[in-house]
Write a protein that holds these residues in place. Structure first.
Motif, PDB file in Angstrom:
ATOM      1  N   MET A 101      96.416  93.756  81.463  1.00 38.83           N
ATOM      2  CA  MET A 101      95.097  93.552  80.621  1.00 38.83           C
ATOM      3  C   MET A 101      94.108  93.848  79.956  1.00 38.83           C
ATOM      4  O   MET A 101      94.031  93.660  78.664  1.00 38.83           O
ATOM      5  CB  MET A 101      94.187  92.012  81.470  1.00 38.83           C
ATOM      6  CG  MET A 101      95.552  90.814  82.174  1.00 38.83           C
ATOM      7  SD  MET A 101      94.700  89.636  83.246  1.00 38.83           S
ATOM      8  CE  MET A 101      93.700  88.511  82.749  1.00 38.83           C
ATOM      9  N   ILE A 102      93.984  95.179  80.655  1.00 39.28           N
ATOM     10  CA  ILE A 102      92.349  95.697  80.258  1.00 39.28           C
ATOM     11  C   ILE A 102      93.525  96.116  79.008  1.00 39.28           C
ATOM     12  O   ILE A 102      92.416  96.954  77.576  1.00 39.28           O
ATOM     13  CB  ILE A 102      92.405  96.411  80.981  1.00 39.28           C
ATOM     14  CG1 ILE A 102      91.512  96.145  81.820  1.00 39.28           C
ATOM     15  CG2 ILE A 102      91.318  97.977  80.133  1.00 39.28           C
ATOM     16  CD1 ILE A 102      90.123  96.640  83.386  1.00 39.28           C
ATOM     17  N   ARG A 103      94.619  96.829  78.912  1.00 44.30           N
ATOM     18  CA  ARG A 103      95.640  97.893  77.722  1.00 44.30           C
ATOM     19  C   ARG A 103      95.263  96.514  77.170  1.00 44.30           C
ATOM     20  O   ARG A 103      95.739  96.963  75.485  1.00 44.30           O
ATOM     21  CB  ARG A 103      96.240  98.472  78.703  1.00 44.30           C
ATOM     22  CG  ARG A 103      97.359  99.236  77.731  1.00 44.30           C
ATOM     23  CD  ARG A 103      98.573  99.925  78.429  1.00 44.30           C
ATOM     24  NE  ARG A 103      99.210  99.183  78.817  1.00 44.30           N
ATOM     25  CZ  ARG A 103      99.974  99.284  80.461  1.00 44.30           C
ATOM     26  NH1 ARG A 103      98.256  99.436  81.426  1.00 44.30           N
ATOM     27  NH2 ARG A 103     100.426  98.102  81.038  1.00 44.30           N
ATOM     28  N   GLY A 104      95.791  95.053  77.901  1.00 50.85           N
ATOM     29  CA  GLY A 104      96.408  94.609  76.022  1.00 50.85           C
ATOM     30  C   GLY A 104      95.562  93.654  75.003  1.00 50.85           C
ATOM     31  O   GLY A 104      95.086  93.748  73.951  1.00 50.85           O
ATOM     32  N   GLY A 105      94.142  93.732  75.666  1.00 49.88           N
ATOM     33  CA  GLY A 105      93.322  92.643  75.475  1.00 49.88           C
ATOM     34  C   GLY A 105      93.004  91.345  75.071  1.00 49.88           C
ATOM     35  O   GLY A 105      94.094  90.905  75.540  1.00 49.88           O
ATOM     36  N   ARG A 106      92.449  91.037  73.986  1.00 47.96           N
ATOM     37  CA  ARG A 106      92.587  89.556  73.616  1.00 47.96           C
ATOM     38  C   ARG A 106      94.397  89.441  73.325  1.00 47.96           C
ATOM     39  O   ARG A 106      94.592  88.233  73.114  1.00 47.96           O
ATOM     40  CB  ARG A 106      91.304  89.273  72.900  1.00 47.96           C
ATOM     41  CG  ARG A 106      91.379  87.537  72.364  1.00 47.96           C
ATOM     42  CD  ARG A 106      90.448  87.848  71.317  1.00 47.96           C
ATOM     43  NE  ARG A 106      90.018  87.772  70.268  1.00 47.96           N
ATOM     44  CZ  ARG A 106      89.003  88.486  69.785  1.00 47.96           C
ATOM     45  NH1 ARG A 106      87.626  88.655  70.219  1.00 47.96           N
ATOM     46  NH2 ARG A 106      89.178  89.254  68.461  1.00 47.96           N
ATOM     47  N   ASP A 107      94.828  90.031  71.709  1.00 48.14           N
ATOM     48  CA  ASP A 107      95.574  90.433  71.382  1.00 48.14           C
ATOM     49  C   ASP A 107      97.129  89.532  72.309  1.00 48.14           C
ATOM     50  O   ASP A 107      97.678  88.603  72.436  1.00 48.14           O
ATOM     51  CB  ASP A 107      96.445  90.728  71.307  1.00 48.14           C
ATOM     52  CG  ASP A 107      95.380  91.410  69.791  1.00 48.14           C
ATOM     53  OD1 ASP A 107      95.165  90.493  69.821  1.00 48.14           O
ATOM     54  OD2 ASP A 107      95.828  93.029  69.210  1.00 48.14           O
ATOM     55  N   VAL A 108      97.001  89.769  74.123  1.00 42.61           N
ATOM     56  CA  VAL A 108      98.051  88.943  74.995  1.00 42.61           C
ATOM     57  C   VAL A 108      97.951  88.092  75.475  1.00 42.61           C
ATOM     58  O   VAL A 108      98.398  87.564  76.109  1.00 42.61           O
ATOM     59  CB  VAL A 108      98.516  90.599  75.795  1.00 42.61           C
ATOM     60  CG1 VAL A 108      98.978  92.053  75.080  1.00 42.61           C
ATOM     61  CG2 VAL A 108      97.998  90.455  76.524  1.00 42.61           C
TER      62      VAL A 108
END
Length: 276
Positions: free
Chosen positions: A27-34
């Motif tokens: 979730m931290i790696r993907g951010g809001r977009d995922v």
């Protein structure tokens, strides 16, 4: 979630991981977009309100791992961290069940209003089909009524990808006949069907489907027909919750059929009286 205005995610708690199905690192790696459905028009509204007022509370559509979209209620507050950077604290709640219950209530309300407004049974069933389609997959849907005089089931309404025509039939050893005979709703599972086949209770009738759900049309005194939906492609399309709703709708359909038949009988008697 702890986020930044640009959509970066800095911290995730265990509840968020369970809700989305992602690990904190993903979730931290993907951010809001995922995590947030960017096609949801409410996202622009939320971001504008959050920028203008420093907070937002309302609906948003989120994306769980695997691509499943779910409705959520979010409460967010913007604050400055010890270094003076804008950060946002977000609390998210899955409201899938709440939204479904509201949709089911509206569907039942629609069908009740249709029942009061329609004297034509086929038109009423067409509206029932449209309403059911809002809560369950109903591309293939039929209502069959039992004719006591002939001992046959007759099509009252039928929309089906493969079995477009529903000729009068005894439906012997079909699942539909099983529902009619028992007077109880039935959710198809292949394993249960195979066991029933071995016992000689049912046979395959019509095009096979991995997902099938049927409910009896029960009046106060008898069962007068069956109502069915099915999916020819996906397994386990329907749930027990779907079955309960479907059975409630079938009860309203039974009332409509009984009303129409009563009206037709009154009309027939009046015509006979007038000819004497």
């Amino acid at each position: 979630l702890l986020t930044a205005p640009d959509g970066a995610v800095f911290a995730v708690n265990a509840s968020a991981c369970r809700l989305f199905g992602w690990t904190a690192e993903e979730m931290i790696r993907g951010g809001r977009d995922v995590l947030v459905d960017s096609s949801d028009p409410q996202l622009a509204v939320a971001l504008e309100e959050q920028t203008r007022t420093g907070s937002y509370q309302g609906p948003l559509t989120f994306i769980a791992k695997g691509g499943r979209r779910f409705p959520g209620e979010v409460s967010s507050v913007v604050f400055r961290d010890k270094d003076g950077n804008n950060r946002t604290s977000m609390t998210i709640r899955d409201i899938t069940e709440k939204k479904r219950m509201e949709t089911e209530r509206l569907v039942l309300q629609e069908i009740t209003l249709s029942l009061l407004a329609n004297r034509d049974l086929r038109e009423f069933l067409r509206q029932v089909h449209a309403s059911i389609s809002k809560v369950v997959f109903a591309e293939n849907f039929f209502v069959a009524l039992y004719n006591k005089a002939t001992g046959l089931f007759e099509e009252a309404y039928n929309v089906d990808r493969f079995d477009a025509y529903f000729p009068p039939s005894k439906l012997e050893k079909s699942i539909s006949k099983h529902v009619f005979r028992t007077g109880r709703p039935f959710l198809f599972y292949r394993e249960v069907f195979e066991e029933m086949k071995v016992r000689g209770e049912v046979e395959q009738v019509g095009a096979p489907s991995p997902s099938w759900m049927g409910a009896p049309l029960n009046t106060a005194s008898e069962t007068i027909g069956v109502m069915v939906v099915q999916d020819y492609d996906l397994k386990d399309r329907y749930t027990r919750q779907d079955l309960n709703l479907f059975a409630s709708i079938a009860a309203q359909v039974a009332l409509a059929v009984e009303y129409v038949r009563t009206q037709e009988e009154v009309k027939r008697q009046l015509e006979e009286k007038n000819t004497l």
